[in-house]
Structures are given as structure tokens and as C-alpha cells.
Design a protein around this motif. Structure first.
Motif, PDB file in Angstrom:
ATOM      1  N   ASP A 254       0.815  -1.226  -0.184  1.00 39.90           N
ATOM      2  CA  ASP A 254      -0.006   0.009   0.121  1.00 39.90           C
ATOM      3  C   ASP A 254       0.737   1.291  -0.034  1.00 39.90           C
ATOM      4  O   ASP A 254       0.569   2.071  -0.773  1.00 39.90           O
TER       5      ASP A 254
ATOM      6  N   GLU B 271      -3.542   4.484   6.893  1.00 35.79           N
ATOM      7  CA  GLU B 271      -4.825   4.404   7.733  1.00 35.79           C
ATOM      8  C   GLU B 271      -5.086   2.959   8.057  1.00 35.79           C
ATOM      9  O   GLU B 271      -5.312   2.131   7.174  1.00 35.79           O
TER      10      GLU B 271
ATOM     11  N   GLY C  55      -7.894   1.828   8.779  1.00 31.94           N
ATOM     12  CA  GLY C  55      -9.181   1.700   8.087  1.00 31.94           C
ATOM     13  C   GLY C  55      -9.204   1.244   6.845  1.00 31.94           C
ATOM     14  O   GLY C  55      -9.845   0.316   6.315  1.00 31.94           O
ATOM     15  N   THR C  56      -7.951   1.179   6.296  1.00 30.59           N
ATOM     16  CA  THR C  56      -7.838   1.145   4.431  1.00 30.59           C
ATOM     17  C   THR C  56      -6.708   0.098   4.551  1.00 30.59           C
ATOM     18  O   THR C  56      -6.427  -0.624   3.357  1.00 30.59           O
ATOM     19  N   THR C  57      -5.710  -0.010   5.383  1.00 34.01           N
ATOM     20  CA  THR C  57      -4.576  -0.990   5.313  1.00 34.01           C
ATOM     21  C   THR C  57      -4.941  -2.173   6.761  1.00 34.01           C
ATOM     22  O   THR C  57      -4.524  -1.774   7.767  1.00 34.01           O
TER      23      THR C  57
END
Length: 227
Positions: free
Chosen positions: A184, A196, A198-200
Motif C-alpha cells: 500500500d 490508515e 481503516g484501509t490497510t
């Protein structure tokens, strides 16, 4: 200040990821870092260009696409002005690689724990030893486990590690674990600190692993420079 080259003749060994993660961690600790992107794929340089396009600064300086004839001068220049210089090298043996090795205080050789990767890592070790013989001095290096499985170690992996230890080749005490965060950072043109939760996924463990790898590299550099 130390120059650290990252080299492996095989693509997909995690060479650029190791160089990038190490650069970010050293910069995060407050060190001034220069990355010489001598890999024709120019992944780190591309990351830097995305940052510029998005109006975001880079935590470290990037020198993209150096010419073979200027590499030694660049390494000498940036080791004078920066705390650390990292050189992400092309995958094949070349004069560029030889010149980088000649100026390196430490060479890192990342490899995946598979028989093919281990054999190619051995080729990289042989190249370092040939260059050291030509220079008439030792070139310190460390093999670095890359894309490690954080949960289990396979029988093949144990056999490869055992062979490395039997051959008395220096192995970095910490390997770079396989984590989504390490993909990422390039997808989002981000650092580990900027990603973050929430995304990773697995971000906190990736950050911990990055810190431990950087610390192990610093200890290796200090050991070799003291010697």
C-alpha cells in the motif's frame, strides 16, 4: 556517514521494498536520508514523483536514474551531507553495481525463503566477494529474509536458514515480513505512518516490523564500521 546498498539479481526479492522501508524508518527517527534510485524500474523515484504531483513532501531525498559515470561521486557527495545514503541497485551484475559495492559500508541482500531465491542470493554474495577481492578489502554484507511468513516457518525455510548458518554467512537478525502495508505504501504514495488502519490491514504489525528491521540494520552498520 554510511552508504548502504540493497542488491539482488532476482526481481521480486523485496529489494526496493527493503530500501524504501529502511529509508522511511531512518527518516522517521530524525536522520537525514538520501536514496539513490539506480534501479531501472525506478519505483522509489516514481513514488517521489507522485508525492510531488500531490503537493506532498518526501521524508527523504531521492536521486533518480544516476549515470554509471557519476555514481561514485554521488555516493561520496551524499555520504558527506546526509546521515545515511541508501542505494537501490539494478538486479544484474554491472559496473554500476560494482561501483556501489566499492563505496558501501554495508550491502543488504534480501531473499525469499525458496530454493531458487536462496541460490540467487548466493550469487549476489559471490559477486560481493569477487569485488572485495579486487579491492583488497572486505565488503560487509547481510542476507535479509524478505516476505517472511509471520505465522509459521516451513520446512523448506528452516532448511535454507540452516544452510546459511552452516555456511557461516551473516544473516540479519530480523526479516521483512509479508504485509499488505508494504504494498500500500506504493499504491497510495504514502509512508507507513501516513497509512490508515481503516484501509490497510495489519498496519501496526508492519510498523513494528519496519522499526525492528531498521534497528537491526543500524546495529549491523555500527558493528561493521567499528571493526
Amino acid at each position: 556517514m554510511p552508504a548502504i546498498s540493497v542488491a539482488n539479481p532476482k526481481g521480486g526479492a523485496g529489494k526496493t521494498t527493503l530500501a524504501f522501508v529502511l529509508a522511511c524508518e531512518l527518516a522517521r527517527s530524525g536522520a537525514s536520508v538520501a536514496v539513490i534510485d539506480a534501479d531501472p524500474n525506478a519505483i522509489i523515484a516514481g513514488w517521489g514523483r507522485k508525492r510531488v504531483e500531490q503537493g506532498r513532501a518526501s521524508p527523504f531525498e531521492i536521486i533518480a536514474g544516476p549515470k554509471e559515470s557519476e555514481l561514485v561521486r554521488l555516493i561520496d557527495q551524499y555520504t558527506t551531507s546526509h546521515d545515511f545514503v541508501l542505494i537501490d541497485l539494478e538486479g544484474t551484475a554491472s559496473r554500476m553495481t560494482s561501483r556501489a559495492f566499492a563505496r558501501s559500508h554495508l550491502v543488504l541482500i534480501p531473499f525469499n525463503l525458496s530454493p531458487i531465491d536462496a541460490e540467487l542470493a548466493a550469487n549476489a554474495v559471490a559477486l560481493i566477494q569477487e569485488e572485495a577481492e579486487a579491492l583488497g578489502r572486505q565488503i560487509p554484507f547481510r542476507l535479509v529474509r524478505s516476505r517472511d511468513n509471520a505465522a509459521i516457518q516451513t520446512k523448506t525455510a528452516k532448511r535454507i536458514i540452516g544452510a546459511i548458518e552452516e555456511a557461516e554467512l551473516p544473516l540479519l537478525s530480523v526479516g521483512l515480513v509479508e504485509r499488505a502495508a508494504y504494498r500500500d505504501i506504493f499504491d497510495f504514495a504514502a509512508t507507513l505512518e501516513e497509512l490508515e488502519e481503516g484501509t490497510t490491514s495489519g498496519l501496526s504489525t508492519a510498523r513494528k516490523n519496519a522499526y525492528e528491521v531498521a534497528r537491526a540494520v543500524i546495529e549491523a552498520v555500527q558493528t561493521e564500521m567499528a571493526a
